[in-house]
Design an enzyme around this catalytic site. Structure first.
Site, PDB file in Angstrom:
ATOM      1  N   GLU A  98      17.698 -19.356  -4.791  1.00 25.33           N
ATOM      2  CA  GLU A  98      17.364 -18.092  -5.435  1.00 25.33           C
ATOM      3  C   GLU A  98      16.820 -18.316  -6.862  1.00 25.33           C
ATOM      4  OE1 GLU A  98      16.798 -15.245  -4.564  1.00 25.33           O
ATOM      5  OE2 GLU A  98      17.078 -13.944  -6.298  1.00 25.33           O
TER       6      GLU A  98
ATOM      7  N   LYS B 197      13.129 -17.201  -8.065  1.00 21.63           N
ATOM      8  CA  LYS B 197      12.963 -16.290  -9.195  1.00 21.63           C
ATOM      9  C   LYS B 197      12.025 -16.897 -10.230  1.00 21.63           C
ATOM     10  CE  LYS B 197      14.340 -13.338  -8.266  1.00 21.63           C
ATOM     11  NZ  LYS B 197      14.977 -12.451  -7.347  1.00 21.63           N
TER      12      LYS B 197
ATOM     13  N   LYS C  40       6.290  -5.064  -3.972  1.00 18.94           N
ATOM     14  CA  LYS C  40       7.728  -4.789  -3.958  1.00 18.94           C
ATOM     15  C   LYS C  40       8.220  -4.519  -2.538  1.00 18.94           C
ATOM     16  CE  LYS C  40      11.718  -4.040  -5.859  1.00 18.94           C
ATOM     17  NZ  LYS C  40      12.445  -5.264  -6.234  1.00 18.94           N
TER      18      LYS C  40
ATOM     19  N   ARG D 289       5.347  -0.431  -6.009  1.00 18.28           N
ATOM     20  CA  ARG D 289       5.318  -1.193  -4.749  1.00 18.28           C
ATOM     21  C   ARG D 289       4.348  -2.357  -4.810  1.00 18.28           C
ATOM     22  NH1 ARG D 289       6.330   2.420   0.085  1.00 18.28           N
ATOM     23  NH2 ARG D 289       4.769   1.181   1.125  1.00 18.28           N
TER      24      ARG D 289
ATOM     25  N   ASN E   4      -2.013   2.297   5.734  1.00 23.18           N
ATOM     26  CA  ASN E   4      -1.045   1.237   5.406  1.00 23.18           C
ATOM     27  C   ASN E   4      -0.794   0.450   6.683  1.00 23.18           C
ATOM     28  OD1 ASN E   4      -0.776   2.406   2.940  1.00 23.18           O
ATOM     29  ND2 ASN E   4       1.393   2.892   3.108  1.00 23.18           N
ATOM     30  N   GLY E   5      -0.687  -0.868   6.571  1.00 24.53           N
ATOM     31  CA  GLY E   5      -0.395  -1.683   7.749  1.00 24.53           C
ATOM     32  C   GLY E   5      -1.533  -2.649   8.035  1.00 24.53           C
TER      33      GLY E   5
ATOM     34  N   TRP F  51      -2.948  -2.859  -1.380  1.00 25.91           N
ATOM     35  CA  TRP F  51      -2.563  -4.250  -1.619  1.00 25.91           C
ATOM     36  C   TRP F  51      -3.351  -5.049  -0.589  1.00 25.91           C
ATOM     37  CZ3 TRP F  51      -0.176  -8.278   1.074  1.00 25.91           C
ATOM     38  CH2 TRP F  51       0.302  -9.327   0.287  1.00 25.91           C
TER      39      TRP F  51
ATOM     40  N   HIS G  24      17.101 -38.072  -0.350  1.00 32.25           N
ATOM     41  CA  HIS G  24      16.450 -38.270   0.952  1.00 32.25           C
ATOM     42  C   HIS G  24      14.958 -37.986   0.865  1.00 32.25           C
ATOM     43  CE1 HIS G  24      20.228 -39.062   2.897  1.00 32.25           C
ATOM     44  NE2 HIS G  24      20.727 -38.078   2.180  1.00 32.25           N
TER      45      HIS G  24
ATOM     46  N   CYS H  89       0.812  -1.211   0.000  1.00 29.49           N
ATOM     47  CA  CYS H  89       0.000   0.000   0.000  1.00 29.49           C
ATOM     48  C   CYS H  89       0.850   1.267   0.000  1.00 29.49           C
ATOM     49  CB  CYS H  89      -0.879   0.036   1.240  1.00 29.49           C
ATOM     50  SG  CYS H  89      -1.853  -1.435   1.460  1.00 29.49           S
TER      51      CYS H  89
ATOM     52  N   GLU I 142       8.261 -17.340  -8.741  1.00 29.15           N
ATOM     53  CA  GLU I 142       7.476 -16.149  -8.386  1.00 29.15           C
ATOM     54  C   GLU I 142       6.969 -15.388  -9.598  1.00 29.15           C
ATOM     55  OE1 GLU I 142       9.425 -12.871  -6.362  1.00 29.15           O
ATOM     56  OE2 GLU I 142      11.334 -13.389  -7.254  1.00 29.15           O
TER      57      GLU I 142
END
Ligand code: F6R
Length: 596
Positions: free
Chosen positions: A469, A473, A591, A27, A99-100, A73, A492, A2, A476
């Site tokens: 990583e 990548k 973001k 964001r 926001n929050g 968001w 295993h 947000c 996502e």
């Protein structure tokens, strides 16, 4: 996540609010809205892109000088128009953006419903509005204080309050909020870039402070409602151009900016072969903790291999959301490192505070200047990756890695000569440039990967964190399920998932572990896996086992993550393009993750 913008001045507030929201777009959000004071408060909001809000605004004649805006968001309630901010209280005493997350919203909502308040949205934010109205005593500041006392969780809230039509009010806890001072106009925002085209004179609001701004005045009140003296600071930032420079997507542009990002990050820390840090690690340093989320955590795991190899100091790496609640053992001479591109990640910030509470020396590695994590840590090393817009990090990741190399070498330099390492480190940007030439090869492989449902990444030693990583990548942004595994760990359990045609990407840059990697690669190949190997330019023998081999330039093994990251990022990007998806804005992701 947000974003908040607020304006009070002499101009038409609407375009200022909309442009401010656009600068917060990167964001991540799923709806947006504004509220302005005309005769009464007018709220306009819309689901989806800001351009949808703009289209709606075209049909409404608004000319107001005071207003607030928000990109949402979704956390509580679907991403639709009703749940979009701003939210007003029943009698429109207050209209606000937030926001929050309000953690006790359900309890407060029940109390308010019992008092007769009706709710229209599913959000926790609407609770703040109704609560404020229920406590309203005619004075904005004292009502904000009473409201804040009842809220649990994190918030930055900007409010329009009836009877105060020339003003915006705000309060915050654990979520960033800044005030911008202009000429005949003042601003509120969650991020400095949102107001940078209007002013560079900012005041960063502290937790527990209350704000009142009008076009010619800014007032800051403490938690008891007493007005405080404050000074604004001129921020040393320029608005980044944010152009795609001919690239179709920011992510590709940012992948290709990595040589420059690493060069710019290293430059202030190394001069004439000598490392200078903005702090001096304790002589008695005997344990290092590294904390981050997502890719920043993967940088930390890579850092563990490198720091332990070079310094023999034990390193513990934690995901921030675990570190903050697991009561970590931190001793007096430990160094706690917090890695964050945005510098605002809620869990990383809370972990930093936890470490400080336990008396540790805290160092942050942060890309966004003036961010909360950089301000609150004892020392900060900035990465100079530049503004990263694509949700999936690439150039910040590489820059963070560079900082950890330098830190490890600095500690090592107290006992050992590090000249050769420094030469190799300074050669990295050029080698990254060379590695970027594998793009066409990755584009071809992406056509194949895009048809798959599962992909595995395997590696040993310092290649292992890069498997984590590479896997993150890919999944996502392309939505293809993938797993990163230590190559020795596959048998295993996970090897049962390997079948005819499963793609396995094997990272094999550590010559000392090559024999072991070859055995693991053969194990999956004999079960039908299609093998893609990423290795050093002289390891031709992998061509006998793998279906495809990608070569990266030879470097000291501790620096190889900076090179193997490149084909992995390009593969994720091109697979996403191949699937017709937007790599810059993957679904559900933001973001800057400012809630836990
Ligand atoms: C993945 C990615 C995220 C971030 C994570 C931490 O590509 O970008 O996993 O690394 O959300 O964010 P920062 O670094 O801002 O704390």
């Amino acid at each position: 996540m947000c974003g908040i913008i607020g304006y009070t001045g002499v101009e038409n507030a609407v375009p200022i609010l909309v442009n401010g929201l656009k600068s917060l777009e990167y964001r991540g959000y799923d709806s947006s809205g504004i509220a302005v004071f005309e005769k009464d408060v007018v709220v306009v909001k819309e689901k989806g892109k800001i351009s949808n809000l703009e289209s709606k605004l075209q049909n409404i004649q608004l000319s107001a000088n005071v207003g607030i805006g928000h990109t949402r968001w979704a956390t509580h309630g679907r991403p639709d128009e009703i749940n979009a901010h701003p939210h007003s209280s029943v009698n429109r005493t207050v209209t606000l953006v937030h926001n929050g997350i309000i953690e006790n919203y359900a309890e407060l909502k029940n109390e308010l419903i019992n008092m007769g308040y009706e709710f229209t949205s599913q959000t926790d934010t609407e609770v703040i509005a109704q609560l404020f109205e229920s406590l309203f005593d005619g004075n904005a500041i004292s009502t904000m204080i009473k409201t804040a006392e009842k809220l649990q969780g994190s918030y930055a809230v900007a409010m329009l309050i009836k009877g105060n039509e020339d003003k915006i009010y705000a309060m915050k806890k654990d979520s960033p909020l800044i005030v911008g001072k202009g000429e005949n106009e003042n601003f509120l925002a969650s991020d400095i870039p949102a107001i940078l085209s209007h002013t560079k004179d900012c005041y960063i609001v502290n937790d527990g402070e209350f704000v009142e701004i009008s076009k010619n005045n800014i007032k800051i009140f403490d938690s008891k409602g007493v007005e405080k003296h404050f000074t604004t600071k001129r921020v040393d930032l320029t608005l980044s151009a944010n152009e795609k420079n001919g690239y179709t997507y920011y992510m590709l542009k940012e992948i290709f900016e990595q040589p420059k990002a690493v060069r710019n990050t290293v430059a202030p820390l190394i001069s004439n072969g000598k490392i200078t840090l903005p702090f001096t690690p304790s002589e008695k340093l005997n344990h290092i903790h590294i904390v981050g989320c997502g890719s920043a955590y993967h940088v930390g795991v890579t850092g563990k291999y490198i720091i332990e190899e070079l310094t023999r100091i034990p390193v513990t790496v934690d995901i921030a959301s675990e570190f903050r609640y697991r009561n970590p053992i931190i001793n007096k001479n430990d160094l706690c490192i917090f890695i964050s591109q945005s510098g605002e990640t809620a869990d990383t910030l809370a972990s930093l505070r936890e470490a400080k509470r336990k008396g540790a020396f805290t160092l942050s590695i942060v890309n966004v200047p003036y961010s909360t994590i950089s301000r609150e840590s004892d020392a900060v090393i900035h990465t100079y990756a530049g503004h990263e817009i694509a949700v999936a990090t690439t150039k910040a990741f590489s820059s963070q890695l560079a900082v950890l190399y330098i830190l490890a070498l600095f500690i090592r330099s107290k006992q050992n000569c590090i000249e050769n390492y420094i030469d190799e480190l300074l050669a990295l940007p050029e080698k990254i440039e060379k590695t970027l030439k594998c793009e066409n090869q990755m584009k071809l492989l992406a056509k194949h990967i895009a048809t798959r449902k599962n992909v595995f990444f395997i590696g040993r030693g310092v290649d292992y964190p890069l498997c984590l990583e590479g896997s993150l990548k890919l999944k996502e942004i392309s939505y293809i399920h993938s797993e990163g595994y230590g190559a020795g760990e596959l048998k295993h359990g996970t090897i049962s998932l390997i079948e005819e045609g499963t793609v396995v990407i094997a990272l094999a840059t550590d010559d000392t572990l090559l024999g072991k990697m070859i055995s693991n690669m053969k194990e999956v190949a004999s079960r039908g896996a299609i093998l893609i190997a990423i290795t050093n330019e002289d390891n031709n023998e992998l061509e006998k086992i793998a279906n495809h081999v990608i070569y990266v330039p030879k470097t000291n093994k501790i620096f190889s993550p900076s090179l193997t990251a490149i084909p992995l990022q390009l593969l994720a990007y091109h697979t996403t393009i191949e699937k017709g998806l937007d790599p810059d804005k993957p679904r559900n992701l933001a973001k800057s993750v400012t809630v836990e």
